[in-house]
Design an enzyme around this catalytic site. Structure first.
Site, PDB file in Angstrom:
ATOM      1  N   ASN A  95       0.506  -0.960  -0.605  1.00 50.16           N
ATOM      2  CA  ASN A  95       0.115  -0.282  -0.289  1.00 50.16           C
ATOM      3  C   ASN A  95       0.447   1.347   0.086  1.00 50.16           C
ATOM      4  O   ASN A  95       1.609   2.102   1.221  1.00 50.16           O
ATOM      5  CB  ASN A  95      -1.141  -0.059   1.385  1.00 50.16           C
ATOM      6  CG  ASN A  95      -1.661   0.753   0.872  1.00 50.16           C
ATOM      7  OD1 ASN A  95      -1.853   1.486   0.626  1.00 50.16           O
ATOM      8  ND2 ASN A  95      -2.802   0.723   2.599  1.00 50.16           N
TER       9      ASN A  95
ATOM     10  N   ARG B 201      -2.633  -2.502  -3.598  1.00 44.13           N
ATOM     11  CA  ARG B 201      -4.436  -0.909  -3.350  1.00 44.13           C
ATOM     12  C   ARG B 201      -3.605  -0.335  -4.420  1.00 44.13           C
ATOM     13  O   ARG B 201      -3.005   0.909  -4.293  1.00 44.13           O
ATOM     14  CB  ARG B 201      -3.720  -0.796  -2.395  1.00 44.13           C
ATOM     15  CG  ARG B 201      -4.968   0.180  -1.619  1.00 44.13           C
ATOM     16  CD  ARG B 201      -5.237   1.175  -0.615  1.00 44.13           C
ATOM     17  NE  ARG B 201      -6.166   2.128  -0.070  1.00 44.13           N
ATOM     18  CZ  ARG B 201      -5.816   3.462  -0.224  1.00 44.13           C
ATOM     19  NH1 ARG B 201      -4.897   3.800   0.441  1.00 44.13           N
ATOM     20  NH2 ARG B 201      -7.177   3.842   0.228  1.00 44.13           N
TER      21      ARG B 201
ATOM     22  N   ARG C 249      -9.483  17.575   6.730  1.00 44.63           N
ATOM     23  CA  ARG C 249     -10.779  17.421   5.739  1.00 44.63           C
ATOM     24  C   ARG C 249     -11.796  17.489   6.309  1.00 44.63           C
ATOM     25  O   ARG C 249     -12.005  17.193   6.673  1.00 44.63           O
ATOM     26  CB  ARG C 249     -11.026  16.325   4.757  1.00 44.63           C
ATOM     27  CG  ARG C 249      -9.366  15.982   3.463  1.00 44.63           C
ATOM     28  CD  ARG C 249     -10.015  14.579   2.621  1.00 44.63           C
ATOM     29  NE  ARG C 249      -8.803  13.444   3.439  1.00 44.63           N
ATOM     30  CZ  ARG C 249      -8.675  12.567   2.986  1.00 44.63           C
ATOM     31  NH1 ARG C 249      -9.877  11.923   2.916  1.00 44.63           N
ATOM     32  NH2 ARG C 249      -8.088  11.172   3.716  1.00 44.63           N
TER      33      ARG C 249
END
Ligand code: ADP
Length: 399
Positions: free
Chosen positions: A9, A90, A240
């Site tokens: 990943n 991923r 975020r």
């Protein structure tokens, strides 16, 4: 025949890896290389309960992967390349091109490259990871597992933004959704726990980690999700903003003269819990809230309220709901968040059991009251196992 899979990943400056049995999920070793390309990178290799950590300069992804292989050589277990069923990768954005995992070949590399504009922060790193792994493991099948794939079953009315239709046709602007690997894993586990066939199970799944999203899952298939074209939309996250009025972009530009890059940066990196409370770690926000800190209290309330709104929205989207499922670091561990998000929803048939909710456990479990018409579950996610499982399935299917 081996079931061993190496899962990779790659983020923008990090590599995480796990060597595991794709059938049972049992890990032999895990590790990470953080701060690739900076002055000093941290390498961590964990095997047999021991963590081996070191600091050194790691120039790029190839160097990072070579360092990881070097850690396997020095600390074990040995990775005999004949004894790997697959390398599972991923890949963040598969656009509308991938609803399933795929074996990596040159054509796939070109396609992932075409999708870079949709995920400029993530896909270049994933692509580099695929290229490097193809060089280092030329004889092992490489499988790309896309974070967006699970959501490719969304109906058109759920993934379409109300914007000129040409935007979608020419520029691929639509909802894609992310955390798909986690949703696939958690939905299956939740159905097992409920003792229902997946095909006949409706779930609202809340993946609450550093990034956070919600999904409505009908019969094991995604019918809606809160992240959109990018992972910015939806729930409040560590840094975020999640949902906001799209006209705020223009307003910031006109009022403050900010460039698009500055606005993007503020919404991705300086908003969410960090923007509201000055801390992106949910534990810290919770502790400060408990001590009476006003900013942390507001951040927690905004976060919990947003989760609650999505539970209501997705309940309505599904019509019939069997369980609300919490996963991710916050979802799995924060009893106080689960309680705040679901408080007062008994008229919707959602009733938590306070004692079960507060009990500490790392097992998948019920936290709802016995009479609750809709179950509430906590299901620890395991994205690496899901990637390994899917990689194994693809490789076996191709043989
Ligand atoms: P990632 O999205 O990077 O995989 P995780 O799923 O590990 O992240 O979630 C990280 C978040 O989970 C952090 O905000 C962290 O504070 C929160 N978290 C971890 N443990 C707890 C806990 N015991 N109580 C509350 N929040 C927690």
């Amino acid at each position: 025949m081996t079931d061993r899979v190496l899962v990779l990943n790659l983020g923008s400056s990090s590599l995480k890896y796990r060597l595991l049995d794709g059938a049972t999920g049992v890990a032999e070793a895990t590790g990470s290389v953080e701060r690739i390309g900076e002055d000093s990178a941290t390498l961590m290799h964990s095997v047999g309960g021991h963590d081996h950590t070191e600091e050194r300069h790691v120039t790029d992804f190839e160097d990072a992967l070579r360092s990881a292989l070097d850690a396997f050589d020095r600390h074990g277990p040995a990775i005999d390349r004949d004894d790997l069923a697959a390398v599972g990768h991923r890949v963040v954005h598969g656009g509308d091109l991938f609803a399933e995992p795929v074996v990596v070949d040159d054509h796939l590399l070109d396609t992932v490259e075409d999708l870079v504009p949709l995920a400029p922060l993530h896909n270049p790193a994933n692509l580099e990871g695929l290229r490097v792994a193809l060089r280092l493991f030329p004889d092992v099948p490489q499988v790309a597992v896309f974070d967006t794939a699970f959501h490719q079953t969304m109906p058109e009315h759920a993934y379409t933004y109300a914007v000129p239709v040409a935007w979608r046709e020419k520029h691929r602007i639509r909802r894609y959704g992310f955390h798909g690997t986690s949703y696939a894993f958690v939905s299956r586990r939740a159905a097992e726990l409920l003792d229902r066939p997946v095909e006949d199970t409706n779930l609202v799944v809340l993946h609450l980690g550093n990034g956070a999203s919600a999904a409505a899952v009908r019969g094991g298939r995604s019918v809606d999700t809160s992240m959109g074209l990018t992972p910015l939309e939806g729930l409040v996250m560590g840094t975020r903003s999640g949902d906001l009025d799209p006209a705020i972009h223009g307003h910031l530009h006109r009022e403050l003269g900010w460039s698009l890059e500055e606005i993007d940066r503020a919404l991705y990196r300086e908003s969410g819990l960090l923007g509201l409370a000055g801390a992106n770690d949910f534990r810290e926000v919770t502790q400060r809230r408990a001590a009476g800190d006003e900013a942390a209290t507001l951040a927690f309330d905004v976060y919990a309220y947003r989760v609650r709104k999505y539970v209501g929205a997705y309940y309505a989207a599904l019509g019939e709901l069997h369980a609300v499922v919490f996963t991710g670091g916050v979802g799995q561990h924060s009893a106080v968040l689960r309680a705040a998000a679901l408080d007062g929803l008994s008229r919707l048939g959602i009733v938590l059991d306070a004692e079960r909710n507060e009990a500490r456990s790392s097992d998948a479990r019920f936290v709802s009251a016995d009479g609750s018409a809709v179950a509430v579950l906590v299901v620890p996610t395991d994205e690496e196992w899901e990637i390994a499982r899917q990689a194994l399935e693809v490789v076996r299917g191709a043989q």
